[in-house]
Design a protein around this motif. Structure first.
Motif, mmCIF file in Angstrom:
data_model
loop_
_atom_site.group_PDB
_atom_site.id
_atom_site.type_symbol
_atom_site.label_atom_id
_atom_site.label_comp_id
_atom_site.label_asym_id
_atom_site.label_seq_id
_atom_site.Cartn_x
_atom_site.Cartn_y
_atom_site.Cartn_z
ATOM 1 N N GLU A 374 0.844 -1.182 0.000
ATOM 2 C CA GLU A 374 0.000 0.000 0.000
ATOM 3 C C GLU A 374 0.884 1.237 0.000
ATOM 4 O O GLU A 374 2.020 1.206 0.487
ATOM 5 C CB GLU A 374 -0.924 0.004 1.216
ATOM 6 N N ASP A 375 0.381 2.314 -0.526
ATOM 7 C CA ASP A 375 1.167 3.545 -0.646
ATOM 8 C C ASP A 375 1.199 4.305 0.674
ATOM 9 O O ASP A 375 0.162 4.500 1.320
ATOM 10 C CB ASP A 375 0.581 4.456 -1.721
ATOM 11 N N TYR A 376 2.390 4.750 1.048
ATOM 12 C CA TYR A 376 2.520 5.719 2.129
ATOM 13 C C TYR A 376 2.754 7.095 1.521
ATOM 14 O O TYR A 376 2.223 8.095 1.991
ATOM 15 C CB TYR A 376 3.679 5.336 3.053
ATOM 16 N N SER A 377 3.549 7.112 0.479
ATOM 17 C CA SER A 377 3.798 8.323 -0.299
ATOM 18 C C SER A 377 4.073 7.882 -1.728
ATOM 19 O O SER A 377 3.962 6.700 -2.055
ATOM 20 C CB SER A 377 4.974 9.117 0.268
ATOM 21 N N GLU A 378 4.434 8.816 -2.558
ATOM 22 C CA GLU A 378 4.711 8.456 -3.951
ATOM 23 C C GLU A 378 5.854 7.457 -4.063
ATOM 24 O O GLU A 378 5.835 6.564 -4.910
ATOM 25 C CB GLU A 378 5.032 9.718 -4.753
ATOM 26 N N GLU A 379 6.864 7.577 -3.191
ATOM 27 C CA GLU A 379 8.030 6.697 -3.258
ATOM 28 C C GLU A 379 7.979 5.562 -2.242
ATOM 29 O O GLU A 379 8.422 4.444 -2.526
ATOM 30 C CB GLU A 379 9.314 7.512 -3.016
ATOM 31 N N PRO A 403 7.472 -4.045 7.081
ATOM 32 C CA PRO A 403 8.248 -2.803 6.949
ATOM 33 C C PRO A 403 7.708 -1.864 5.862
ATOM 34 O O PRO A 403 6.983 -2.268 4.951
ATOM 35 C CB PRO A 403 9.633 -3.319 6.556
ATOM 36 N N TYR A 404 8.107 -0.608 5.996
ATOM 37 C CA TYR A 404 7.973 0.366 4.914
ATOM 38 C C TYR A 404 9.190 0.191 4.009
ATOM 39 O O TYR A 404 10.259 -0.222 4.474
ATOM 40 C CB TYR A 404 7.931 1.784 5.469
ATOM 41 N N TYR A 405 9.021 0.509 2.732
ATOM 42 C CA TYR A 405 10.152 0.294 1.838
ATOM 43 C C TYR A 405 10.155 1.286 0.682
ATOM 44 O O TYR A 405 9.137 1.907 0.352
ATOM 45 C CB TYR A 405 10.167 -1.144 1.309
ATOM 46 N N VAL A 406 11.344 1.403 0.099
ATOM 47 C CA VAL A 406 11.504 2.160 -1.132
ATOM 48 C C VAL A 406 12.436 1.364 -2.033
ATOM 49 O O VAL A 406 13.372 0.714 -1.541
ATOM 50 C CB VAL A 406 12.072 3.577 -0.865
ATOM 51 N N ILE A 407 12.161 1.376 -3.323
ATOM 52 C CA ILE A 407 13.052 0.730 -4.292
ATOM 53 C C ILE A 407 13.654 1.822 -5.153
ATOM 54 O O ILE A 407 12.933 2.558 -5.836
ATOM 55 C CB ILE A 407 12.290 -0.294 -5.158
ATOM 56 N N ILE A 408 14.966 1.943 -5.089
ATOM 57 C CA ILE A 408 15.649 3.006 -5.814
ATOM 58 C C ILE A 408 16.990 2.486 -6.323
ATOM 59 O O ILE A 408 17.754 1.855 -5.571
ATOM 60 C CB ILE A 408 15.842 4.246 -4.898
ATOM 61 N N ASP A 409 17.253 2.687 -7.588
ATOM 62 C CA ASP A 409 18.524 2.269 -8.207
ATOM 63 C C ASP A 409 18.849 0.805 -7.918
ATOM 64 O O ASP A 409 19.965 0.450 -7.523
ATOM 65 C CB ASP A 409 19.664 3.164 -7.726
ATOM 66 N N VAL A 421 12.758 5.535 6.517
ATOM 67 C CA VAL A 421 12.992 5.367 5.082
ATOM 68 C C VAL A 421 13.194 6.727 4.420
ATOM 69 O O VAL A 421 14.070 6.905 3.571
ATOM 70 C CB VAL A 421 11.819 4.612 4.420
ATOM 71 N N GLN A 422 12.388 7.714 4.834
ATOM 72 C CA GLN A 422 12.531 9.049 4.270
ATOM 73 C C GLN A 422 13.888 9.656 4.628
ATOM 74 O O GLN A 422 14.518 10.329 3.813
ATOM 75 C CB GLN A 422 11.413 9.952 4.787
ATOM 76 N N SER A 423 14.345 9.397 5.859
ATOM 77 C CA SER A 423 15.663 9.873 6.282
ATOM 78 C C SER A 423 16.759 9.278 5.402
ATOM 79 O O SER A 423 17.705 9.974 5.002
ATOM 80 C CB SER A 423 15.906 9.505 7.748
ATOM 81 N N PHE A 424 16.612 7.991 5.091
ATOM 82 C CA PHE A 424 17.578 7.354 4.183
ATOM 83 C C PHE A 424 17.561 8.034 2.812
ATOM 84 O O PHE A 424 18.617 8.336 2.239
ATOM 85 C CB PHE A 424 17.264 5.871 4.023
ATOM 86 N N LEU A 425 16.368 8.273 2.284
ATOM 87 C CA LEU A 425 16.251 8.891 0.960
ATOM 88 C C LEU A 425 16.913 10.262 0.918
ATOM 89 O O LEU A 425 17.581 10.609 -0.065
ATOM 90 C CB LEU A 425 14.774 9.008 0.575
#
Length: 522
Positions: A374-379, A403-409, A421-425
């Protein structure tokens, strides 16, 4: 013919009897040679051994970094004991060229203490040794074979003398415990086997991870949990050879994992891998653990066997079936195909915990996980179902339930809070990464760039975490100018080598280049 058979039988019986007597006697002699080792390993988590000869002491005199790591108090104690024993001909004649063991043990009142153990030379009698010492020692009242020696005006030490073994410590408790020798101590057996393979080594460090809980209880405030919990069941040993250097503290050797259900066993007998996942972690990282395998499909078979030993097979199958039924998502068509060859768990200086997994095709994984997220934000996304990553990667993801997650690169980064996760981004996008730090790069340059497991601590970033976990006196040692304050990196690196791991243990001190030096070379 019958007489010949009887004669041959008698001869064979005689040879067998003589062989038995010979090897029994040899075994008894070998056991006698190992009495000091049996005393030194009793309850020990860390054991340092070296040969009592002049060359060793001359080299050690220049090892200022090692003395700094031990601390001023313990270094002065060892120096005073050397003056009182090794430098006195009366005593040293009995232990010349013998192996000396220094055990680090838990003592009373939440302290750690040294026990020094040495075996009196076989050509010297214990009674003769005791007679020589009568003029300088006093027997301890109500204690058999234990004496005291006044080293100087402020220091008294206890001496235990029993069965050709001399034990020395400022703690009576440790002397008494050392008299209890365990013939079936696994740590003793491990060291004996290791010494057969590592001859002519000037100094060695042995680690018994089974005894780590006893040691940690005297160091940490509170119970052994969180990141420390792994030491509760870490049935493993290490043999590390001291690499003499004035620039760094480096030990090289191997680590052996004994328990079949130990998670680290999954990385044995796997080719070492080139590690690069650490390049994405923030500059505020306090510690991390890296895991690397060659191919997920083959490694997953090892994981499945581990799950069987841990009684997790049914849980895994139920989860996969549930996700497929409820969300029309086949997890087996995602993770086995798109997980690459390494992942990392790491902790920031704030205590926040994250993990990252290398992917083959991050964009494809985003699409395939759409229905189960499910979406927490766009990323940033959030798993709807618990224990998905634990199912496919095991123990390091046990505490990342949903967990919350982001997939980047092509990196799958997770945390238990969206803000983490946002702090990591923020760090990643602004290039505020640990790989940019000169001290960190200097530590990496001291080690091979391929391995299977790596445990790293940034001693400066971990300052606040240490403050909350360690008892005050140990935290003060970490922050003292005469202690660990100037050290910046600790690394324990393991590379698979059949049934053991080739190991490098580094405590590094980064020295900033002098601008005048570079200017003079132009």
């Amino acid at each position: 013919m019958r007489k010949i058979i009887i004669l041959v039988s008698v001869l064979l019986l005689g040879v067998a009897s003589m062989s038995y007597l010979y090897f029994s006697k040899l075994g008894i002699e070998n056991d006698a040679k190992d009495l000091a080792l049996q005393s030194a390993t009793n309850n020990a988590a860390i054991l340092f051994s070296f040969q009592n000869d002049k060359a060793f002491y001359e080299i050690m005199a220049g090892q200022s970094l090692l003395q700094q790591a031990i601390g001023e108090e313990k270094t002065n104690l060892l120096k005073q004991l050397k003056e009182s024993f090794i430098n006195k001909k009366l005593i040293n004649n009995f232990v010349q060229d013998q192996e000396i063991y220094i055990s680090l043990l838990p003592d009373t009142n939440q302290t750690l203490n040294f026990l020094i153990t040495v075996q009196i030379r076989s050509d010297q009698e214990l009674i003769n040794f005791q007679n020589k010492l009568q003029s300088i020692v006093k027997p301890v009242v109500k204690e058999k074979n234990i004496y005291t020696l006044q080293v100087n005006d402020s220091l008294n030490v206890f001496l235990g003398m029993q069965h050709q073994v001399l034990t020395v410590s400022t703690s009576l408790k440790l002397i008494k415990n050392a008299a209890i020798r365990l013939n079936d101590n696994p740590f003793t057996a491990y060291i004996k086997e290791s010494r057969l393979l590592n001859k002519n080594i000037l100094a060695q460090l042995y680690i018994n991870f089974n005894q780590a809980p006893l040691l940690l209880k005297n160091i940490i405030a509170g119970s052994i949990n969180g990141e420390m919990a792994l030491f509760k069941t870490q049935n493993s040993f290490a043999t590390l050879n001291y690499n003499f250097s004035k620039e760094k503290i480096l030990f090289n050797g191997n680590t052996e994992i004994k328990s079949a259900d130990n998670y680290l066993k999954l990385f044995e007998q796997i080719p070492v891998q080139s590690i690069n996942i650490q390049n994405i972690i923030p500059d505020r990282t306090a510690s991390y653990t890296i895991y690397a395998y060659d191919n997920y499909q083959s490694w997953q078979q090892k994981l499945a066997r581990w799950q069987t030993l841990k009684n997790l097979t049914d849980k895994r199958n139920v989860l996969i079936k549930k996700v497929k039924t409820e969300y029309r998502t086949d997890l087996n068509a995602i993770f086995p195909l798109y997980l690459k060859n390494q992942f990392i768990t790491f902790q920031l200086n704030t205590g926040e915990k994250l993990a990252a997994i290398s992917l083959i095709n991050g964009e494809k994984v985003k699409q395939l996980l759409f229905d189960v997220s499910e979406d927490y934000s766009e990323e940033i996304k959030h798993f709807k179902t618990a224990d998905i990553l634990f199912t496919y990667l095991g123990e390091p993801f046990k505490n990342f339930v949903k967990p919350y997650y982001v997939i980047i690169d092509n990196q799958f980064v997770i945390a238990n809070n969206a803000s983490t996760v946002q702090s990591f981004l923020n760090s990643y996008k602004n290039n505020k990464l640990l790989i940019q730090e000169p001290a960190y790069l200097d530590a990496l340059n001291q080690l091979p760039n391929t391995s299977n497991i790596g445990f790293y601590i940034n001693l400066k970033n971990a300052k606040n975490i240490f403050r909350s976990q360690l008892l005050l006196k140990y935290y003060q040692h970490l922050q003292a100018d005469s202690g660990w304050k100037e050290f910046d990196s600790f690394y324990y690196q393991m590379s698979a080598d059949q049934n053991k791991f080739i190991t490098n243990m580094l405590l590094n001190k980064y020295i900033k280049p002098n601008p005048s030096d570079s200017a003079s070379t132009r």
